[in-house]
Design an enzyme around this catalytic site. Structure first.
Site, PDB file in Angstrom:
ATOM      1  N   HIS A 203      60.053-100.656  33.607  1.00  0.00           N
ATOM      2  CA  HIS A 203      60.500-101.180  34.769  1.00  0.00           C
ATOM      3  C   HIS A 203      62.178-101.017  35.091  1.00  0.00           C
ATOM      4  CE1 HIS A 203      62.458-104.562  33.099  1.00  0.00           C
ATOM      5  NE2 HIS A 203      61.208-105.000  32.390  1.00  0.00           N
TER       6      HIS A 203
ATOM      7  N   CYS B  45      59.502-105.202  27.290  1.00  0.00           N
ATOM      8  CA  CYS B  45      59.199-104.066  28.299  1.00  0.00           C
ATOM      9  C   CYS B  45      60.288-102.976  27.831  1.00  0.00           C
ATOM     10  CB  CYS B  45      59.419-104.669  29.692  1.00  0.00           C
ATOM     11  SG  CYS B  45      58.104-105.782  30.273  1.00  0.00           S
TER      12      CYS B  45
END
Length: 179
Positions: free
Chosen positions: A130, A148
């Site tokens: 992301h 992440c």
């Protein structure tokens, strides 16, 4: 007569106002297009903080990345702050991500679930590649995510486009996450 004149002047004013809006720059869009070679795999080298998008045997793009807040070692359970290690796959696209755009990674797999279950814990999930979104780089410190892989917003726009292939959402691309 005065009423007609007032309406005519008002109409001209409105036409002029609307016409002046047409010359504004278009809003930048986070949805880019891409017509280059298809991404056939992604390789993440956690120790080097690098991610490579590969087509066949050729690296077509590489990125500096941030990882989970505890980057050394493989993700074991929810909340450990680690980024997984192993073979996963791109499995979803989120155009409405809090982090600008995001692309899902298939963590947890069956082995991840079993490992966490043996410890009596949940494996966690929702591991993504992301952008930064409104959070910036978490007070300018590296490795700030919950597990992440983060790049800047312009880079996730590129990655999203390269994987989405103009809206066709290429899921199933292997993601090799190495120590």
């Amino acid at each position: 007569m005065l009423n007609r004149l007032f309406r005519a002047v008002s109409a001209l004013f409105l036409v002029g106002l609307v016409a002046s809006c047409g010359g504004a720059k278009p809003e930048p869009t986070k949805f880019k297009s891409y017509d280059g070679p298809p991404v056939t795999q992604i390789v993440v080298k956690k120790g080097q903080r690098e991610m490579y998008l590969v087509s066949g045997q050729k690296v077509i793009k590489n990125y500096k990345i941030d990882l989970g807040s505890q980057p050394v070692g493989a993700k074991q359970f929810e909340g450990d702050g680690k980024t997984p290690e192993g073979l996963y796959f791109i499995n979803r696209f989120n155009p409405n991500s809090l982090y600008h755009l995001s692309v899902g990674i298939s963590y947890p797999n069956n082995d991840d679930r079993a490992r966490a279950q043996m410890m009596g814990l949940r494996p966690g999930g929702d591991i993504m590649i992301h952008g930064l979104g409104p959070y910036g780089r978490a007070a300018n410190r590296p490795d700030w995510t919950a597990g992440c892989i983060a790049v800047n917003d312009q880079e996730i726009e590129e990655i999203y486009a390269m994987l989405a292939r103009n809206g066709n959402g290429t899921t199933g691309v292997p993601v090799f996450i190495l120590p």
